[in-house]
Write a protein that holds these residues in place. Sequence first.
Motif, PDB file in Angstrom:
ATOM      1  N   ASP A  22       0.880  -1.175   0.000  1.00 39.39           N
ATOM      2  CA  ASP A  22       0.000   0.000   0.000  1.00 39.39           C
ATOM      3  C   ASP A  22       0.914   1.221   0.000  1.00 39.39           C
ATOM      4  O   ASP A  22       2.146   1.091  -0.016  1.00 39.39           O
ATOM      5  CB  ASP A  22      -0.890  -0.010   1.252  1.00 39.39           C
ATOM      6  N   THR A  23       0.314   2.396   0.062  1.00 40.54           N
ATOM      7  CA  THR A  23       1.103   3.606   0.245  1.00 40.54           C
ATOM      8  C   THR A  23       1.272   3.866   1.739  1.00 40.54           C
ATOM      9  O   THR A  23       0.506   3.342   2.562  1.00 40.54           O
ATOM     10  CB  THR A  23       0.426   4.813  -0.440  1.00 40.54           C
ATOM     11  N   GLU A  24       2.292   4.637   2.089  1.00 39.95           N
ATOM     12  CA  GLU A  24       2.554   4.996   3.490  1.00 39.95           C
ATOM     13  C   GLU A  24       2.764   3.769   4.379  1.00 39.95           C
ATOM     14  O   GLU A  24       2.257   3.712   5.504  1.00 39.95           O
ATOM     15  CB  GLU A  24       1.410   5.857   4.049  1.00 39.95           C
ATOM     16  N   ILE A  25       3.499   2.784   3.866  1.00 44.96           N
ATOM     17  CA  ILE A  25       3.785   1.615   4.705  1.00 44.96           C
ATOM     18  C   ILE A  25       5.295   1.433   4.906  1.00 44.96           C
ATOM     19  O   ILE A  25       5.734   0.385   5.374  1.00 44.96           O
ATOM     20  CB  ILE A  25       3.133   0.324   4.155  1.00 44.96           C
ATOM     21  N   GLY A  26       6.072   2.469   4.569  1.00 43.21           N
ATOM     22  CA  GLY A  26       7.490   2.445   4.902  1.00 43.21           C
ATOM     23  C   GLY A  26       8.410   1.879   3.848  1.00 43.21           C
ATOM     24  O   GLY A  26       9.486   1.369   4.185  1.00 43.21           O
ATOM     25  N   ALA A  43       8.046  10.826  -8.171  1.00 41.17           N
ATOM     26  CA  ALA A  43       7.635  11.121  -6.802  1.00 41.17           C
ATOM     27  C   ALA A  43       6.711  12.323  -6.814  1.00 41.17           C
ATOM     28  O   ALA A  43       6.962  13.320  -7.498  1.00 41.17           O
ATOM     29  CB  ALA A  43       8.854  11.415  -5.927  1.00 41.17           C
ATOM     30  N   SER A  44       5.627  12.237  -6.063  1.00 44.70           N
ATOM     31  CA  SER A  44       4.750  13.384  -5.858  1.00 44.70           C
ATOM     32  C   SER A  44       4.867  13.807  -4.391  1.00 44.70           C
ATOM     33  O   SER A  44       5.509  13.136  -3.589  1.00 44.70           O
ATOM     34  CB  SER A  44       3.306  13.036  -6.232  1.00 44.70           C
ATOM     35  N   GLU A  49       4.762  18.446  -7.300  1.00 49.26           N
ATOM     36  CA  GLU A  49       4.511  19.075  -6.000  1.00 49.26           C
ATOM     37  C   GLU A  49       3.274  18.544  -5.280  1.00 49.26           C
ATOM     38  O   GLU A  49       3.336  18.270  -4.080  1.00 49.26           O
ATOM     39  CB  GLU A  49       4.417  20.594  -6.170  1.00 49.26           C
ATOM     40  N   PRO A  50       2.122  18.380  -5.943  1.00 45.17           N
ATOM     41  CA  PRO A  50       0.926  17.953  -5.204  1.00 45.17           C
ATOM     42  C   PRO A  50       1.097  16.557  -4.594  1.00 45.17           C
ATOM     43  O   PRO A  50       1.603  15.643  -5.257  1.00 45.17           O
ATOM     44  CB  PRO A  50      -0.171  17.941  -6.280  1.00 45.17           C
ATOM     45  N   PRO A  51       0.668  16.365  -3.343  1.00 46.85           N
ATOM     46  CA  PRO A  51       0.768  15.047  -2.704  1.00 46.85           C
ATOM     47  C   PRO A  51      -0.391  14.147  -3.109  1.00 46.85           C
ATOM     48  O   PRO A  51      -1.232  13.751  -2.285  1.00 46.85           O
ATOM     49  CB  PRO A  51       0.735  15.384  -1.208  1.00 46.85           C
ATOM     50  N   ILE A  52      -0.446  13.814  -4.397  1.00 43.04           N
ATOM     51  CA  ILE A  52      -1.536  13.001  -4.949  1.00 43.04           C
ATOM     52  C   ILE A  52      -0.923  11.892  -5.797  1.00 43.04           C
ATOM     53  O   ILE A  52       0.292  11.836  -5.989  1.00 43.04           O
ATOM     54  CB  ILE A  52      -2.500  13.859  -5.791  1.00 43.04           C
ATOM     55  N   GLY A  77       3.679   4.006  -4.012  1.00 46.99           N
ATOM     56  CA  GLY A  77       2.477   3.281  -3.632  1.00 46.99           C
ATOM     57  C   GLY A  77       2.647   1.781  -3.816  1.00 46.99           C
ATOM     58  O   GLY A  77       3.714   1.229  -3.576  1.00 46.99           O
ATOM     59  N   GLY A  78       1.587   1.120  -4.275  1.00 47.74           N
ATOM     60  CA  GLY A  78       1.632  -0.326  -4.440  1.00 47.74           C
ATOM     61  C   GLY A  78       1.956  -0.762  -5.856  1.00 47.74           C
ATOM     62  O   GLY A  78       2.423   0.025  -6.679  1.00 47.74           O
ATOM     63  N   TRP A  79       1.679  -2.011  -6.170  1.00 47.84           N
ATOM     64  CA  TRP A  79       2.108  -2.631  -7.418  1.00 47.84           C
ATOM     65  C   TRP A  79       1.375  -2.077  -8.638  1.00 47.84           C
ATOM     66  O   TRP A  79       1.950  -1.933  -9.705  1.00 47.84           O
ATOM     67  CB  TRP A  79       1.910  -4.145  -7.328  1.00 47.84           C
TER      68      TRP A  79
END
Length: 227
Positions: free
Chosen positions: A11-15, A41-42, A78-81, A120-122
């Motif tokens: 997933d995203t935000e899993i280190g 990278a965003s 720049e946008p975190p999307i 993010g993920g795969w």
Amino acid sequence: MGQAFFVTGTDTEIGKTTIAAGLLRAARQRGLSTAAAKPVASGCERTAAGLRNEDALALLGECSLPLRYEQVNPIAFEPPIAPHLAAREAGVALTVEALAEPVRAVLALGADFTLVEGAGGWRVPLAGSASLSDLPIALGLPVILVVGVRLGCINHALLSAEAIRRDGLELAGWVANLVDPQTSRLEDNLATLGERLPAPCLGHVPRLPGADAGAVAACLDLAALLP
């Protein structure tokens, strides 16, 4: 020719970056030369030197080869999307080849140990019908899966591993990153992951204050990745 791997996550935000930096540090501690790339990278910050991404900077800090930021992170938004949405807003064609070309340049440097980190993920989308998973396919890179250990992680991990192997790539190893240390039946969950994931476990990383690469490296074993 050195070893190179693509790092993805459940997933995203899993280190992913925390683990990737730890893997690079562990390689350096073995005396190996290191290089890395985070091709897109965003969520980047504007600086006097241009857009900079915290994760890409962390990877750059663990590269023993003298890489420039733009080599590690050639496409920054720049946008975190989601990257494909950020690219669309910026009028950038986020194609597999646009990502593959700069990554090939990093791989050509011939470091002993190179990591290419996804976003993010795969199945993160790119332009058209392409996905970020098409990048390691195009490059023929074996995959390291970072499993963010929390409720639901077994399903996410097994589906990710299934997709990686269905895409014809080797799952070289996986890392359990304990993003939720309060996960119920933690040891049972880790045991199930170990039984069902078709690759060696490179380590269990507890929740660490600051997520220092050296502390992460101490939890990892690269033996299964190296010849």
